[in-house]
Design a protein around this motif. Structure first.
Motif, PDB file in Angstrom:
ATOM      1  N   THR A 206     -11.145   5.793  -6.244  1.00  0.00           N
ATOM      2  CA  THR A 206     -10.986   5.466  -7.674  1.00  0.00           C
ATOM      3  C   THR A 206      -9.706   4.683  -7.913  1.00  0.00           C
ATOM      4  O   THR A 206      -9.688   3.711  -8.681  1.00  0.00           O
ATOM      5  CB  THR A 206     -10.972   6.764  -8.503  1.00  0.00           C
ATOM      6  OG1 THR A 206     -12.188   7.494  -8.273  1.00  0.00           O
ATOM      7  CG2 THR A 206     -10.856   6.447  -9.983  1.00  0.00           C
ATOM      8  N   ARG A 207      -8.625   5.074  -7.245  1.00  0.00           N
ATOM      9  CA  ARG A 207      -7.348   4.369  -7.390  1.00  0.00           C
ATOM     10  C   ARG A 207      -7.467   2.923  -6.934  1.00  0.00           C
ATOM     11  O   ARG A 207      -7.057   1.994  -7.642  1.00  0.00           O
ATOM     12  CB  ARG A 207      -6.264   5.060  -6.568  1.00  0.00           C
ATOM     13  CG  ARG A 207      -5.744   6.361  -7.121  1.00  0.00           C
ATOM     14  CD  ARG A 207      -4.598   6.847  -6.264  1.00  0.00           C
ATOM     15  NE  ARG A 207      -3.434   5.963  -6.359  1.00  0.00           N
ATOM     16  CZ  ARG A 207      -2.457   5.911  -5.465  1.00  0.00           C
ATOM     17  NH1 ARG A 207      -2.522   6.679  -4.379  1.00  0.00           N
ATOM     18  NH2 ARG A 207      -1.436   5.112  -5.620  1.00  0.00           N
ATOM     19  N   VAL A 208      -8.024   2.720  -5.750  1.00  0.00           N
ATOM     20  CA  VAL A 208      -8.125   1.373  -5.190  1.00  0.00           C
ATOM     21  C   VAL A 208      -8.988   0.482  -6.083  1.00  0.00           C
ATOM     22  O   VAL A 208      -8.642  -0.677  -6.347  1.00  0.00           O
ATOM     23  CB  VAL A 208      -8.702   1.424  -3.758  1.00  0.00           C
ATOM     24  CG1 VAL A 208      -8.936   0.015  -3.236  1.00  0.00           C
ATOM     25  CG2 VAL A 208      -7.750   2.176  -2.831  1.00  0.00           C
ATOM     26  N   GLN A 209     -10.099   0.994  -6.560  1.00  0.00           N
ATOM     27  CA  GLN A 209     -10.979   0.219  -7.433  1.00  0.00           C
ATOM     28  C   GLN A 209     -10.255  -0.199  -8.712  1.00  0.00           C
ATOM     29  O   GLN A 209     -10.422  -1.325  -9.194  1.00  0.00           O
ATOM     30  CB  GLN A 209     -12.228   1.023  -7.764  1.00  0.00           C
ATOM     31  CG  GLN A 209     -13.168   1.206  -6.589  1.00  0.00           C
ATOM     32  CD  GLN A 209     -14.334   2.106  -6.905  1.00  0.00           C
ATOM     33  OE1 GLN A 209     -14.294   2.883  -7.869  1.00  0.00           O
ATOM     34  NE2 GLN A 209     -15.393   2.033  -6.110  1.00  0.00           N
ATOM     35  N   LYS A 210      -9.450   0.694  -9.253  1.00  0.00           N
ATOM     36  CA  LYS A 210      -8.711   0.380 -10.478  1.00  0.00           C
ATOM     37  C   LYS A 210      -7.705  -0.751 -10.237  1.00  0.00           C
ATOM     38  O   LYS A 210      -7.591  -1.670 -11.056  1.00  0.00           O
ATOM     39  CB  LYS A 210      -7.976   1.627 -10.969  1.00  0.00           C
ATOM     40  CG  LYS A 210      -7.248   1.418 -12.294  1.00  0.00           C
ATOM     41  CD  LYS A 210      -6.415   2.622 -12.667  1.00  0.00           C
ATOM     42  CE  LYS A 210      -5.190   2.736 -11.775  1.00  0.00           C
ATOM     43  NZ  LYS A 210      -4.268   3.821 -12.221  1.00  0.00           N
TER      44      LYS A 210
END
Length: 278
Positions: A206-210
Motif C-alpha cells: 500500500t505504501r509503495v503504490q501511494k
C-alpha cells in the motif's frame, strides 16, 4: 457405603473425615490426593525405575511414580535423541497418552515400556518447522524492503517540495525514482506469507503504490511548469506581426517612364522607405 469407613479414616472426635488425602481419578479409582504445594515432602512420592525399549536398545529411567507419560517422554528425549513430540509409548500393548499418569495405569518399579517413533508427528513437525523458517525469512525480506521504501519516501518528499515550490525537476530523476519503487513492488509480490507476515507485506504494498501515484501526479505537474512559464512571457519585438517591411520603389516623375522605352539600359532610381511598426 461410606468411603471414610471403608478406609478407616477418623477425625479427632473419632468420626470419619471425608476425603482426607484422597481423590477420585477418572474411572472411579480412589487414590492418594496429589498436592500442588511446592513444599510437599518429595520423600512421600516414591521414585521408580522403569525399562524402556527403543529399537534394539533398552533405557532405564528413574522417575516419580506420579509423573505423567509426557514427563517420561521428555526424559527419554535426552537419552534417545528423539523429540518428545515424535514419541509413542506403549505399556501393556496399549499406547499411552502424554497426559496420563504412570501410577494410574499401573506402572511400577521394574515395569517395561516400548518406545517408537511417531512418523506422522515427525512429518507434521517438520512441515511446521519449514513453514516457520519461510515466515522468518519472509519477515527479514519485508524488513529490508521497508528500509528501501523509507529511503525512497524521503526522496519523494523532496521532489514534491521542489515542484510545489515552483522549481522544475529533471524528468529523469522522477522516472528513476518511480522505477525503483516499482522494483520494490515486484519484490513484495514475490514474497509468500501468512498471518502477521502477510499483513506486513500488505502494508508495504500500500505504501509503495501511494508513492508511485504521487510521483505520477508530480510528473504531470512538472511537465506543465515549462509550458505555463512560456505562455506568461511578454512578446518581443520580432514576434509582432509586421505591417510592412519591404521596400517601395518610387520613380522620377519628371522623366518619361523608362520602363516603357525600348533599348534603354538605364535603371530606375529607387527610393526606399522603411515603415515603423507601432
Amino acid at each position: 457405603m461410606n468411603t471414610n469407613k471403608m478406609f478407616g479414616m477418623k477425625n479427632k472426635d473419632g468420626g470419619c473425615s471425608e476425603g482426607a488425602g484422597l481423590e477420585f481419578r477418572p474411572g472411579g479409582m480412589l487414590v492418594q490426593k496429589r498436592s500442588s504445594d511446592s513444599n510437599q515432602n518429595s520423600a512421600s512420592v516414591p521414585t521408580i525405575k522403569v525399562r524402556v525399549k527403543y529399537g534394539s536398545s533398552y533405557h532405564e529411567v528413574n522417575i516419580s511414580s506420579q509423573a505423567s507419560f509426557g514427563d517420561l517422554k521428555k526424559m527419554l528425549a535426552g537419552q534417545t535423541g528423539l523429540h518428545h513430540q515424535d514419541q509413542k509409548i506403549f505399556y501393556k500393548d496399549k499406547e499411552r497418552d502424554s497426559k496420563s499418569f504412570l501410577d494410574y495405569v499401573g506402572v511400577k518399579k521394574g515395569s517395561k515400556l516400548v518406545l517408537i517413533e511417531d512418523e506422522i508427528s515427525k512429518e507434521r513437525r517438520s512441515i511446521e518447522s519449514r513453514k516457520n523458517s519461510r515466515m522468518e525469512q519472509a519477515s527479514k525480506d519485508i524488513a529490508a524492503i521497508r528500509s528501501e521504501v523509507d529511503t525512497s519516501a524521503k526522496q519523494v518528499a523532496r521532489v514534491e517540495m521542489d515542484i510545489n515550490g515552483g522549481k522544475k525537476v529533471l524528468e529523469t530523476a522522477i522516472l528513476k525514482l518511480t522505477e525503483h519503487l516499482m522494483n520494490q513492488l515486484i519484490k513484495l509480490d514475490g514474497i509468500s506469507a501468512d498471518g502477521d507476515v502477510k499483513l506486513q507485506r500488505k502494508m508495504q504494498v500500500t505504501r509503495v503504490q501511494k508513492y508511485i501515484e504521487t510521483l505520477d501526479m508530480l510528473k504531470i505537474k512538472n511537465s506543465m511548469m515549462g509550458i505555463n512559464r512560456d505562455n506568461n512571457k511578454f512578446p518581443t519585438r520580432h514576434q509582432h506581426p509586421q505591417v510592412f517591411t519591404g521596400e517601395m520603389p518610387i520613380y522620377n516623375q519628371d522623366k518619361p517612364d523608362q520602363r516603357d522605352l525600348p533599348g534603354t539600359n538605364s535603371r530606375p532610381v529607387l527610393v526606399t522607405t522603411k515603415w515603423e511598426t507601432f
